[in-house]
Enzyme design. Structure first.
Site, PDB file in Angstrom:
ATOM      1  N   ASP A   1       0.838  -1.108  -0.064  1.00 21.49           N
ATOM      2  CA  ASP A   1       0.018  -0.138   0.057  1.00 21.49           C
ATOM      3  C   ASP A   1       0.849   1.235  -0.048  1.00 21.49           C
ATOM      4  O   ASP A   1       1.680   1.658   0.857  1.00 21.49           O
ATOM      5  CB  ASP A   1      -0.874   0.050   1.253  1.00 21.49           C
TER       6      ASP A   1
ATOM      7  N   ASP B   1      -2.785   2.333  -6.250  1.00 20.29           N
ATOM      8  CA  ASP B   1      -1.806   2.388  -5.100  1.00 20.29           C
ATOM      9  C   ASP B   1      -1.704   1.329  -4.202  1.00 20.29           C
ATOM     10  O   ASP B   1      -1.022   1.304  -3.196  1.00 20.29           O
ATOM     11  CB  ASP B   1      -2.036   3.710  -4.195  1.00 20.29           C
ATOM     12  N   GLU B   2      -2.369   0.369  -4.767  1.00 15.61           N
ATOM     13  CA  GLU B   2      -2.362  -0.945  -3.596  1.00 15.61           C
ATOM     14  C   GLU B   2      -2.549  -2.197  -4.308  1.00 15.61           C
ATOM     15  O   GLU B   2      -3.396  -2.348  -5.177  1.00 15.61           O
ATOM     16  CB  GLU B   2      -3.197  -0.861  -2.418  1.00 15.61           C
TER      17      GLU B   2
END
Length: 360
Positions: free
Chosen positions: A15, A108-109
């Site tokens: 993350d 983003d993860e």
């Protein structure tokens, strides 16, 4: 406890730390060390907030007016999704050097299955640390990682030592780790469900573990089975390398039922802003806009409109939502929830990326 008869997977949840805001601070030195919010604007919402802003209670989905009230020195910047996508592609290229089993959740993860030690680093922890080192070196950004035997625990772990941290939870540690956390931290338990659980005296994983499967199913229906499993660290979902979402949406439940058309349209714009931020993060678009309305008597109503071409921007998305909602107004009964989303998704950014056994 997880089923010891099954082979132990090695799962990493990566993350990025305050991703959108961190990219802005990286690219603009004047923003470094300052409270930054990506998004905002008139009637807008915060799409992302830097850690400096989070100290003041500024979070994603917060109305920009509220965010500015909480942090008068807050600096709003317009989102640059092309820049975020470019960095995301860099990060995914790093992932692909370690495994083919990558399940992106957003820009983003992602989950990574590193059960196969492609580079013979010796442990999933070592792989996680090397991925984080590579991300920092190649993008000048930081990432946090959770390392465990299943997706649920790995995701919990990635949040444990943020920002720029790594947390490893072994099968033997899982039960105690989960027991120590508030249920609001659990993926799959939203704010409303967490509030309901709290009202029942269930505040932590330990409290949840104290209830039988029958009790949870009696109170929460089919979701009760999931709650019973996750609080015991039982999650056999595989990392799906080519996971395809069917829809992306956002919704909001109001503290008080609304019937005033102006108030409802204002709230719809906020929901649309949050939904569009999620759509942009997912690298997807679609041709069908769907409105969800739940009335005060819990009657559920959905309305959709399909277009010949994919929705191009937030303005078009919001306008379609306004049109759908306006057709239902005025209403004789209050509305307790509004939701807006896109269906019939088209993947814009296809992920590639496959993989014996190593220690966690």
């Amino acid at each position: 406890m997880p089923d010891s008869s099954l082979p132990v997977r090695k799962i990493i949840h990566i993350d990025m730390d305050a991703f959108f805001a961190s990219v802005e601070q990286r690219d603009n030195p004047e923003l470094r060390g300052r409270p930054v919010a990506v998004g905002g604007g008139h009637r807008g919402v915060v799409a992302a907030a830097s850690y400096e802003a989070r100290k003041f209670g500024v979070r994603s989905a917060l109305p920009s007016v509220t965010a500015k009230r909480r942090c008068p020195d807050l600096v709003f910047v317009k989102p640059r999704f092309d820049a975020y996508k470019q960095v995301s592609q860099q990060i995914r290229a790093i992932f692909a050097e370690f495994t083919e089993l990558i399940e992106p959740l957003s820009l983003d993860e992602a989950y990574l299955d590193v059960t196969v030690d492609r580079h013979r680093l010796g442990s999933a922890r070592a792989i996680g640390e090397e991925i984080r080192r590579r991300i920092r070196s190649e993008t000048q950004l930081t990432a946090s990682a959770g390392v465990s035997y299943c997706k649920f625990v790995a995701k919990l772990a990635s949040d444990q030592n943020k920002p720029d941290g790594l947390c490893v939870i072994t099968p033997a540690q899982a039960s105690a780790f989960i027991a120590s956390l508030p249920v609001a931290r659990f993926h799959g338990i939203g704010p409303k469900t967490a509030e309901r659980l709290n009202q029942l005296g269930i505040h932590t994983g330990a409290d949840l573990q104290g209830l039988s499967r029958e009790e949870l199913e009696g109170r929460f229906g089919s979701s009760g089975e999931w709650y019973w499993r996750i609080c015991r660290g039982i999650d056999d979902r595989p990392v799906r390398a080519h996971r395809t979402a069917k829809s992306i949406s956002a919704e909001r439940t109001f503290d008080e039922d609304l019937s005033d058309p102006h108030a409802l349209l204002t709230e719809l714009e906020r929901v649309a802003g949050l939904a569009w931020a999620r759509i942009e993060r997912s690298s997807a678009t679609g041709r069908t806009v769907t409105l969800k309305v739940k009335y005060a008597d819990f009657q559920l109503c959905t309305r959709s409109r399909s277009f010949a071409e994919p929705i191009a921007d937030a303005r078009s998305f919001t306008a379609a939502g306004r049109e759908l909602l306006t057709a239902l107004l005025p209403t004789a009964k209050g509305i307790r929830l509004l939701g807006l989303g896109i269906h019939n998704l088209i993947e814009v950014d296809n992920q590639a990326p496959r993989q014996l056994a190593l220690a966690i």
